[in-house]
Write an enzyme that holds these catalytic residues in place. Structure first.
Site, mmCIF file in Angstrom:
data_model
loop_
_atom_site.group_PDB
_atom_site.id
_atom_site.type_symbol
_atom_site.label_atom_id
_atom_site.label_comp_id
_atom_site.label_asym_id
_atom_site.label_seq_id
_atom_site.Cartn_x
_atom_site.Cartn_y
_atom_site.Cartn_z
ATOM 1 N N GLY A 13 77.283 -1.834 -34.011
ATOM 2 C CA GLY A 13 75.177 -3.025 -34.437
ATOM 3 C C GLY A 13 76.032 -2.681 -36.175
ATOM 4 O O GLY A 13 75.321 -2.840 -36.678
ATOM 5 N N SER A 14 77.223 -2.980 -36.249
ATOM 6 C CA SER A 14 77.618 -3.860 -37.421
ATOM 7 C C SER A 14 77.224 -4.554 -38.102
ATOM 8 O O SER A 14 76.879 -4.778 -38.962
ATOM 9 C CB SER A 14 79.347 -3.208 -37.983
ATOM 10 O OG SER A 14 80.594 -3.816 -37.294
ATOM 11 N N ASN A 15 77.113 -5.475 -36.853
ATOM 12 C CA ASN A 15 77.081 -7.695 -37.467
ATOM 13 C C ASN A 15 75.330 -6.552 -38.029
ATOM 14 O O ASN A 15 75.128 -7.861 -38.770
ATOM 15 C CB ASN A 15 77.290 -8.285 -36.218
ATOM 16 C CG ASN A 15 78.282 -8.000 -36.189
ATOM 17 O OD1 ASN A 15 78.799 -9.526 -37.861
ATOM 18 N ND2 ASN A 15 79.728 -8.126 -35.960
ATOM 19 N N LEU A 85 77.223 -7.686 -24.433
ATOM 20 C CA LEU A 85 78.287 -7.581 -23.536
ATOM 21 C C LEU A 85 77.619 -8.321 -21.680
ATOM 22 O O LEU A 85 78.796 -8.647 -21.530
ATOM 23 C CB LEU A 85 79.217 -6.633 -23.197
ATOM 24 C CG LEU A 85 79.844 -6.082 -24.271
ATOM 25 C CD1 LEU A 85 80.325 -4.953 -24.287
ATOM 26 C CD2 LEU A 85 80.920 -6.564 -24.776
ATOM 27 N N HIS A 104 81.848 -14.407 -32.416
ATOM 28 C CA HIS A 104 83.038 -13.329 -31.591
ATOM 29 C C HIS A 104 83.983 -13.472 -32.777
ATOM 30 O O HIS A 104 84.072 -14.577 -33.529
ATOM 31 C CB HIS A 104 82.805 -15.096 -30.593
ATOM 32 C CG HIS A 104 84.357 -14.909 -30.005
ATOM 33 N ND1 HIS A 104 84.603 -13.474 -28.334
ATOM 34 C CD2 HIS A 104 85.961 -15.417 -30.229
ATOM 35 C CE1 HIS A 104 85.323 -13.875 -28.241
ATOM 36 N NE2 HIS A 104 86.602 -14.404 -28.724
ATOM 37 N N GLU A 174 83.779 -11.506 -39.984
ATOM 38 C CA GLU A 174 82.151 -11.729 -38.506
ATOM 39 C C GLU A 174 81.096 -11.293 -40.198
ATOM 40 O O GLU A 174 79.455 -11.735 -40.125
ATOM 41 C CB GLU A 174 81.897 -10.616 -38.133
ATOM 42 C CG GLU A 174 83.679 -11.283 -37.168
ATOM 43 C CD GLU A 174 83.385 -9.993 -35.936
ATOM 44 O OE1 GLU A 174 82.097 -9.839 -35.729
ATOM 45 O OE2 GLU A 174 84.273 -9.699 -35.511
HETATM 46 C C1 GRF Z 1 81.829 -7.811 -33.083
HETATM 47 O O1 GRF Z 1 83.842 -8.183 -33.645
HETATM 48 C C2 GRF Z 1 81.438 -9.235 -32.584
HETATM 49 O O2 GRF Z 1 82.590 -10.504 -32.760
HETATM 50 C C3 GRF Z 1 81.685 -8.484 -30.741
HETATM 51 O O3 GRF Z 1 80.971 -7.287 -30.855
HETATM 52 C C4 GRF Z 1 82.294 -6.880 -32.475
HETATM 53 C C5 GRF Z 1 80.370 -6.492 -32.118
HETATM 54 O O4 GRF Z 1 80.280 -5.154 -32.912
HETATM 55 N N1 GRF Z 1 81.384 -10.091 -30.027
HETATM 56 P P1 GRF Z 1 78.890 -4.023 -34.121
HETATM 57 O O5 GRF Z 1 78.745 -3.855 -32.925
HETATM 58 O O6 GRF Z 1 78.511 -5.399 -34.211
HETATM 59 O O7 GRF Z 1 79.931 -3.466 -34.402
#
Ligand code: GRF
Length: 230
Positions: A13-15, A85, A104, A174
């Site tokens: 969940g870093s994004n 996923l 992505h 990202e």
């Molecule tokens: C990210 O690299 C995103 O581009 C891909 O999955 C990863 C998720 O990372 N679809 P996080 O869980 O947001 O850290």
């Protein structure tokens, strides 16, 4: 009324974290708010993060029924896939035209599609010899990583990069790109119209792919020279 956003995530969940922080920074200027975080994995870090931030966090079984129930219960207007996923069922994709986004970790359409996630992506980029990779945010359609691209941001690939090192460099891009695109779409500054991304007149700068246009020739030439010096 602020756009009601659901974030779907399978991992740490870093994004999600970057998105929540950005929306907090915007305060009343934000275009939307995350009202629920859902995951196909009950132990996903993204669910724990949501709970810490006082946001509804739900484990959903794969498939249309539970996702549809979640979207209805939380009156969701827009869906953000942040490391989710599973494929979104076609029926739901069609009910949210221009309102499902995905991030992505490569410059689509290259290095995307079924099975291209995590370090596999960066291993393929390194194996290809590409000197640039980056982050892509796109609208979601019925296939993995194929929807209309909204914005991209490039990062360099260095000869001694490992997949892990490159992944971390792309992830930093990202974390800066996704939140700004989500807010622009939530606020209606960027829209999907007839399969193309359209910005409102005031938002010309929302389109990230302006690198070459915004750099004077001398600076561009110097940057190219320095990139050849490695
Ligand atoms: C990210 O690299 C995103 O581009 C891909 O999955 C990863 C998720 O990372 N679809 P996080 O869980 O947001 O850290």
């Amino acid at each position: 009324m602020s756009t009601r956003i659901a974030v779907l995530a399978s991992g740490r969940g870093s994004n999600l974290h970057a998105l929540l922080d950005h929306l907090d920074t915007l305060g009343d200027r934000r275009g939307g708010s995350v009202v629920v975080v859902a995951s196909d994995r009950s132990d996903a870090g993204a669910l724990a993060l949501a709970r810490e931030r006082g946001i509804a966090a739900e484990h959903i079984e794969p498939g249309e029924k539970s996702l549809r129930g979640l979207l209805g219960h939380h009156r969701v207007d827009m869906i953000v896939l942040a490391g989710y996923l599973r494929l979104i069922p076609e029926t739901i994709v069609r009910e949210y035209p221009g309102r499902i986004l995905n991030v992505h970790p490569a410059l689509l359409p290259a290095f995307g599609g079924m099975g291209m996630y995590g370090e596999r992506v960066h291993r393929a980029v390194l194996a290809s010899g590409a000197r640039v990779s980056g982050a892509t945010v796109h609208f979601v359609d019925e296939a993995y990583d194929r929807g209309t691209i909204i914005a991209q941001w490039p990062v360099p690939v260095f000869p001694d990069d490992t997949p892990h090192v490159l992944a971390a460099r792309v992830l930093r891009a990202e974390h800066r790109l996704l939140p700004r695109v989500v807010d622009a779409v939530a606020a209606g500054r960027l829209r999907l119209i007839d399969g193309k991304v359209r910005g409102s007149s005031a938002s010309g700068t929302e389109h990230a792919a302006f690198l070459l246009e915004s750099v004077d020739d001398a600076t561009l030439a110097a940057a190219i020279e320095s990139s050849l010096a490695c």
